[in-house]
Design a protein around this motif. Structure first.
Motif, PDB file in Angstrom:
ATOM      1  N   CYS A   1     -36.863  92.500 -27.387  1.00 32.16           N
ATOM      2  CA  CYS A   1     -37.519  93.623 -26.716  1.00 32.16           C
ATOM      3  C   CYS A   1     -39.023  93.554 -26.940  1.00 32.16           C
ATOM      4  O   CYS A   1     -39.501  92.815 -27.795  1.00 32.16           O
ATOM      5  CB  CYS A   1     -36.985  94.950 -27.240  1.00 32.16           C
ATOM      6  SG  CYS A   1     -37.282  95.150 -28.992  1.00 32.16           S
ATOM      7  N   PHE A   2     -39.754  94.327 -26.158  1.00 31.42           N
ATOM      8  CA  PHE A   2     -41.193  94.437 -26.331  1.00 31.42           C
ATOM      9  C   PHE A   2     -41.498  95.645 -27.217  1.00 31.42           C
ATOM     10  O   PHE A   2     -40.856  96.694 -27.086  1.00 31.42           O
ATOM     11  CB  PHE A   2     -41.891  94.590 -24.976  1.00 31.42           C
ATOM     12  CG  PHE A   2     -41.903  93.314 -24.184  1.00 31.42           C
ATOM     13  CD1 PHE A   2     -42.903  92.372 -24.372  1.00 31.42           C
ATOM     14  CD2 PHE A   2     -40.898  93.040 -23.256  1.00 31.42           C
ATOM     15  CE1 PHE A   2     -42.911  91.189 -23.654  1.00 31.42           C
ATOM     16  CE2 PHE A   2     -40.895  91.864 -22.532  1.00 31.42           C
ATOM     17  CZ  PHE A   2     -41.903  90.927 -22.734  1.00 31.42           C
ATOM     18  N   VAL A   3     -42.486  95.467 -28.089  1.00 30.41           N
ATOM     19  CA  VAL A   3     -42.945  96.570 -28.932  1.00 30.41           C
ATOM     20  C   VAL A   3     -44.456  96.706 -28.760  1.00 30.41           C
ATOM     21  O   VAL A   3     -45.129  95.752 -28.384  1.00 30.41           O
ATOM     22  CB  VAL A   3     -42.603  96.331 -30.419  1.00 30.41           C
ATOM     23  CG1 VAL A   3     -41.111  96.428 -30.662  1.00 30.41           C
ATOM     24  CG2 VAL A   3     -43.137  94.988 -30.881  1.00 30.41           C
ATOM     25  N   PRO A   4     -45.004  97.905 -29.032  1.00 29.06           N
ATOM     26  CA  PRO A   4     -46.445  98.087 -28.895  1.00 29.06           C
ATOM     27  C   PRO A   4     -47.212  97.125 -29.781  1.00 29.06           C
ATOM     28  O   PRO A   4     -46.808  96.863 -30.912  1.00 29.06           O
ATOM     29  CB  PRO A   4     -46.664  99.532 -29.343  1.00 29.06           C
ATOM     30  CG  PRO A   4     -45.353 100.196 -29.101  1.00 29.06           C
ATOM     31  CD  PRO A   4     -44.321  99.154 -29.386  1.00 29.06           C
ATOM     32  N   SER A   5     -48.303  96.601 -29.252  1.00 29.51           N
ATOM     33  CA  SER A   5     -49.131  95.697 -30.040  1.00 29.51           C
ATOM     34  C   SER A   5     -50.491  96.335 -30.304  1.00 29.51           C
ATOM     35  O   SER A   5     -50.751  96.803 -31.396  1.00 29.51           O
ATOM     36  CB  SER A   5     -49.281  94.374 -29.297  1.00 29.51           C
ATOM     37  OG  SER A   5     -50.223  93.557 -29.920  1.00 29.51           O
ATOM     38  N   ARG A   6     -51.356  96.397 -29.280  1.00 35.60           N
ATOM     39  CA  ARG A   6     -52.703  96.927 -29.496  1.00 35.60           C
ATOM     40  C   ARG A   6     -52.920  98.130 -28.589  1.00 35.60           C
ATOM     41  O   ARG A   6     -52.731  98.045 -27.382  1.00 35.60           O
ATOM     42  CB  ARG A   6     -53.742  95.849 -29.208  1.00 35.60           C
ATOM     43  CG  ARG A   6     -55.058  96.058 -29.937  1.00 35.60           C
ATOM     44  CD  ARG A   6     -56.015  94.886 -29.747  1.00 35.60           C
ATOM     45  NE  ARG A   6     -56.310  94.658 -28.340  1.00 35.60           N
ATOM     46  CZ  ARG A   6     -55.867  93.623 -27.626  1.00 35.60           C
ATOM     47  NH1 ARG A   6     -55.099  92.704 -28.179  1.00 35.60           N
ATOM     48  NH2 ARG A   6     -56.181  93.500 -26.365  1.00 35.60           N
TER      49      ARG A   6
END
Lengths: 1001, 93
Positions: free
Chosen positions: A444-449
């Motif tokens: 899955c995608f998670v918040p980065s910046r």
């Protein structure tokens, strides 16, 4: 009425003392306060709730929340009816009426299901490929397709509900009131910061409402209750329930829709149905949770196949078990916890199939201890049951997960609980333009910046345990408050929340089956009926970009915007392209997160409040005397004043004739008026207007043209010198604000040294224009101390004095070609002035005329209207107004008039047109050609800008812009119209009284 | 929706403002002697940067004053605002 056979005898967060009756597809059922419609249906044993979009396959309830793709219903009847509502979010109330969508004649027997049998002929892109030719037939195709493929029906009646809007500011907006959000709100609120906590659910708690987690050694919901109570006590905290934050825009501007009364059987009179909150937040904490993914196996869409977390929620929160024989199919630990919860609640689980080989650990042991058969390293390869799942076939997965082998195991069931892992709800984070990173362990995608003042906490930030969610929540809340200028008073420690040790999931995007082919349907997107085969086809046909695949297959479209299917679709695409999943990126997350009603967005800005309505001081008289009004910008202006039985044409002819032969009166109050003062006022006018103003004497008026610096006409009007450093400028009605802005812009940005000041006085003066041979007589009869003799009060001059006892400025300027006085009085006197002039003019046959007669009168004289004869591409030279262009001074637009393009002799020039048939009135906008050819193309050399029947001349007249028009005088041209060609002769643009004797006498 | 710090009124919502295009476009001092090409350049040619952009805004539904804004067209970050006639402040990149 049925008896809720699937309702558990105890437990749940429903109020058994408050039973609710409701109607679904015409049948009566019962549920309880606290139920959603989906929960109440499941309690009544109903899984089949809808038909799919394309294949009309029977569909059931898949989720227990906002992400629901299938269980969409039409709620209510008549004006209150609303389509496409998620049954998983509709709170039950007494008397609720819901119907299924996209099925005919009935939900169980739907003729559209033939599409399912024809599926091999209906692949992705089918419509693009099939219905292209002939292009003219698309409208017919579209009609039939729209009837077959569709969701709910928009109500035809006017929305009878009220909506409201609020604009608020806060220090910290916390989105989501699950464990992380509550912790963040507590931490921020304890610093004294103004906190808004918004959650889309009925009550706070998020995922804790649906499970059996513990915090600090006690049920987690005890902690939720304590946290909520503490927040309730905070003076600066605002708690919003049933409030979905649906948009995250620039500079921490977020939009929330609060469903104030949707859950009430009888909404109160004083409350709106929904309220839109527009929030400007110093800091934002996103604690938006995660959405469970389905597993993409063959025929994974049958009613009864649902997410494991949803089944857990129904059993735990609503005390409704989805079935009596449950099979669980998973690739991760969370389904084990769900199975244990289901068993504890009283919903038997028979078999648990895990994609991972050799399931071990506390959870697996606990499940086995309940007698559940645990089959590892295997997959469901087929399911059966049309209106409800009846059984599954299970085979061993090959070690690489791409195939299946070995004997087939059959297991009967009435529910399949699936879990493909969890997708953090990064929608809002991504809308705010924060960047994402791929977590390959969890797929899955998670918040980065972050791109704005945003903090992220909880499972939406990849916190996979409850303890970590709480820790992140407290940290984010504290950090957000500190960034907003608030310091914590006491360190907030996250309470302990022990959970079993986790085993990582095994990501397998498309679960293989022993039967392949185009008839095999592994659904990726349930709402749009997109299968693995569709995505593979798109890739074979050359689509690589996820944005293109989305649009070609429709995966991720619709009301749910792919909340379940987007990540699996990406996974399938990365498999078939043999590309790294993160390298494909995601489709763009756009607001709104969930559909928002137009009513909420509009609020109270409807009807009379949609746009300001401006009326003149004489408006009541116009209404009382039967005027038909025309909208000119925001103004209501009388268009014409028909007498009983009179047509518009007859009324306008009568009004024009009165102004030409006796006297007419026009309400000209809407004319833009700007008061300009200062020692450099005349310098400003010299620069703004094409003509010169230095020599204009006090009390004299002059017509002026205003250009942009590209040489094109933007406005015109008469300006009067009241005193050496004091001018009264008039502008076109619709341009008043723009012209004031234009002057301000130049003075502020280019010529700040000019000592000049201006203000709009449009609404300070009411204006009645007397026009016609008897205008002087009427003014005299009304009573005035002004000497009206032509020598004492010549044309193009202004006098101040009393008219009918009122202080007045009278301008002798004419837009009709007749003797005219524009009588200006303070706005408060407008009504009295008008009535005095009407009374004084009665013996002279005074006739009120509207804007249509005004247009005819000015067109007879060839006077232009900016915006009608001009369109931003017309110079003064094109209009034949060279005499107004100064040769001696500089002005805005002068240089551009010397450019080769503005000097061309083949520019379109203003001319008059006379039709061969004097009764033929050309349509405005009609194109003009030299000669009509049988077929297009033929060069168009101009167009009609104004066209009227002139009662004065007894024939039609028109103004037109024609290439090299002035050199064509006397030529005959053609105006091709539908079914006929009108011959016209090019003429002078002034049709009447060319030497101006009538106005100047 | 942007939040724009008006140098006269303080921070206000974008809906109160009107956009005025690129800033620091000097009108040629002597239009009569300006070549057609230079005049066309002044009239029509504007920068369209991906990144920092100096532009004019007017507080149309407020003080009605024009001023300059340096804005990042990618992130919409407003780097600085300054009044008409003031030189652009040095801003850290």
């Amino acid at each position: 009425m049925s008896t809720q056979p699937f309702r558990l005898p105890r437990g749940g967060r429903i109020d058994r003392a408050r039973p609710h009756r409701f109607i679904f597809n015409g049948r009566a059922y019962s549920g309880y306060a606290g139920d959603t419609l989906a929960a109440a249906l499941l309690a009544n044993g109903i899984h089949l709730v809808g038909r799919s979009f394309k294949y009309h396959r029977p569909r059931g309830i898949v989720t227990a929340g906002v992400e629901e793709p299938n269980a969409l219903v039409q709620l209510g009847v008549g004006a209150r009816s609303e389509p496409n509502l998620r049954a998983t979010q509709c709170e039950l109330y007494d008397g609720l009426i819901a119907t299924s969508q996209n099925c005919w004649p009935s939900l169980r027997f739907d003729l559209g299901a033939i599409n399912d049998r024809l599926a091999r002929f209906l692949p992705a892109g089918f419509y693009y490929k099939t219905f292209m030719w002939p292009p003219s037939a698309w409208m017919q195709y579209e009609h039939a397709i729209r009837r077959m493929a569709g969701l709910g029906t928009a109500p035809e009646e006017r929305d009878s509900d009220r909506y409201d809007k609020r604009l608020v500011h806060c220090d910290v907006l916390v989105v989501g009131a699950g464990p992380a959000g509550l912790a963040a709100a507590l931490a921020a609120g304890r610093t004294g910061a103004r906190v808004i906590l918004a959650d889309e659910q009925v009550e706070f708690g998020g995922s804790l409402l649906s499970g059996s987690a513990e915090i600090d050694g006690r049920p987690a919901l005890d902690w939720v209750a304590r946290a909520t109570a503490e927040l309730d006590w905070m003076a600066e905290a605002k708690l919003l329930r049933r409030a979905t934050v649906f948009g995250y825009y620039d500079h921490n501007y977020l939009a929330i829709v609060e469903r104030v009364a949707d859950h009430l059987a009888n909404p109160g009179e004083r409350e709106p149905r929904q309220r839109l909150w527009k929030v400007r937040a110093r800091q934002v904490v996103l604690a938006t949770g995660a959405i469970e993914r389905p597993l993409i196996f063959r025929d994974n869409d049958r009613p009864g196949i649902m997410l494991a977390g949803a089944a857990r929620a129904y059993a735990h929160r609503y005390a409704a078990v989805p079935g009596r024989r449950t099979v669980v199919f998973t690739n991760n630990d969370s389904a084990y916890a769900a199975a244990l919860d289901l068993i504890e609640a009283g919903g038997p689980v028979t078999t648990l199939i895990d994609i991972r080989a050799e399931p071990q650990g506390e959870l697996a042991d606990a499940v086995r201890a309940h007698g559940v058969e645990v089959i590892g390293g295997s997959a469901i390869v087929a399911t059966s049951g049309r209106h409800r799942v009846k059984g599954v076939e299970v085979m061993r997965l090959t070690p690489d997960g791409t195939g299946v082998a070995g004997p087939v195991k059959y297991r009967d069931c009435d529910v399949v609980c699936m879990s493909g892992g969890w997708t953090p709800a990064v929608h809002l984070f991504s809308q705010s333009r924060g960047t994402l990173a791929y977590d390959s362990t969890h797929g899955c995608f998670v918040p980065s910046r972050a791109a704005q003042a945003t903090h992220v906490a909880g499972i939406c930030n990849g916190a996979w345990t409850l303890a970590e969610c709480l820790r992140q929540g407290f940290t984010a809340g504290t950090a957000a408050a500190r960034a907003a200028g608030f310091v914590e008073v006491a360190a907030a420690a996250a309470p302990p929340a022990p959970e079993p040790t986790a085993t990582p999931p095994r990501i397998l995007w498309a679960v293989p089956s022993d039967r392949a082919g185009t008839t095999s349907k592994h659904f990726v997107d349930f709402q749009n009926d997109v299968t693995v085969a569709d995505i593979q086809l798109a890739a074979r046909e050359g689509y690589r970009s996820v944005e293109h695949v989305k649009r070609y297959t429709t995966s991720g479209m619709g009301t749910d915007q792919g909340k379940l299917g987007n990540i699996p679709a990406l996974g399938v695409l990365s498999d078939v392209l043999a590309a790294d999943l993160p390298s494909l990126g995601t489709t763009t997350f756009r607001p709104p997160y969930t559909p928002v009603s137009f009513g909420a967005l509009t609020g109270r800005d409807i009807d009379a409040l949609a746009d300001p309505i401006r009326v003149t001081p004489m408006h009541d008289w116009h209404v009382a005397n039967g005027a038909i009004f025309e909208d000119v910008g925001q103004w209501k202006r009388p268009h014409f004043y028909p007498r009983a039985g009179e047509t518009m044409r007859a009324a306008v002819d009568r009004e024009v004739t009165a102004a030409r032969t006796a006297v007419g009166i026009l309400d000209a109050s809407t004319l833009g008026k700007i008061d300009i003062q200062g020692p450099d006022a005349v310098t400003l006018l010299n620069r703004i207007y094409t003509n010169g103003w230095t020599t204009l004497e006090a009390a004299r008026c002059r017509y002026g043209l205003m250009l942009k610096d590209d040489g094109m006409v933007i406005d015109d009007g008469v300006t009067t010198r009241l005193a050496p450093d004091h001018f009264h400028m008039t502008t076109t009605t619709g341009n008043a604000a723009r012209v004031l802005g234009w002057l301000e812009e130049w003075v502020q940005t280019e010529w700040p040294d000019l000592r000049v000041y201006m203000a709009s006085v449009t609404e300070q003066w009411a204006v009645a224009t007397l026009s016609g041979p008897r205008a002087r007589d009427v003014l005299a009869a009304a009573g005035t101390d002004l000497d009206l003799a032509p020598t004492a009060f010549p044309s193009q001059s202004m006098r101040q004095g009393a008219v009918a006892g009122m202080p007045a400025r009278v301008f002798r300027v004419s837009f009709t070609g007749e003797l005219s006085y524009e009588v200006n009085v303070p706005a408060r006197c407008g009504g009295a002035l008008w009535e005095a002039l009407i009374a004084a003019g009665a013996p002279f046959g005074i006739t009120p005329y509207g804007t249509e007669a005004m247009h005819v009168l000015r067109a007879e004289k060839g006077f232009i209207i900016v915006g009608q004869e001009t369109d931003g591409t017309v110079t003064p030279l094109d209009l034949g107004l060279d005499r107004l262009v100064s040769k001696t001074k500089d002005f805005i637009g002068k240089r551009a008039l010397l450019r080769p393009d503005t000097q061309r002799s083949d520019r379109k020039q203003l001319v008059g047109l006379l039709t061969e048939d004097p009764n033929e009135v050309l349509p405005e906008g009609a194109q003009i050609v030299v000669e009509r050819r049988p077929e297009p193309p033929m060069p168009m050399i101009g167009h009609v800008t104004s066209s009227y029947f002139s009662p004065t001349l007894g024939r039609s007249i028109a103004l037109a812009l024609i290439v090299g028009g002035r050199a064509r005088h006397g030529e005959t041209l053609c105006v091709p119209l539908l079914g006929k060609t009108v011959k016209v002769e090019v003429a002078e643009s002034c049709f009447y009284d060319r030497d101006g004797a009538r106005a100047n006498g | 929706m942007l939040r724009i710090p008006c140098p006269y009124c303080g921070p206000r919502d974008e809906t109160e403002f009107a956009y005025g295009g690129e800033a620091h476009i000097a009108r040629p001092q002597n239009p009569a002697t300006t070549t057609d090409a230079d005049w066309a350049d002044f009239l029509f040619m504007r920068k369209n940067p991906k990144g920092r952009h100096r532009e004019r805004w007017m507080h149309a539904r407020g003080c009605r004053q024009w001023f300059n804004v340096e804005r990042d067209t990618v992130t919409h970050q407003i780097v600085t605002v300054y009044r008409m006639g003031e030189p652009p402040p040095e801003t850290p990149r």
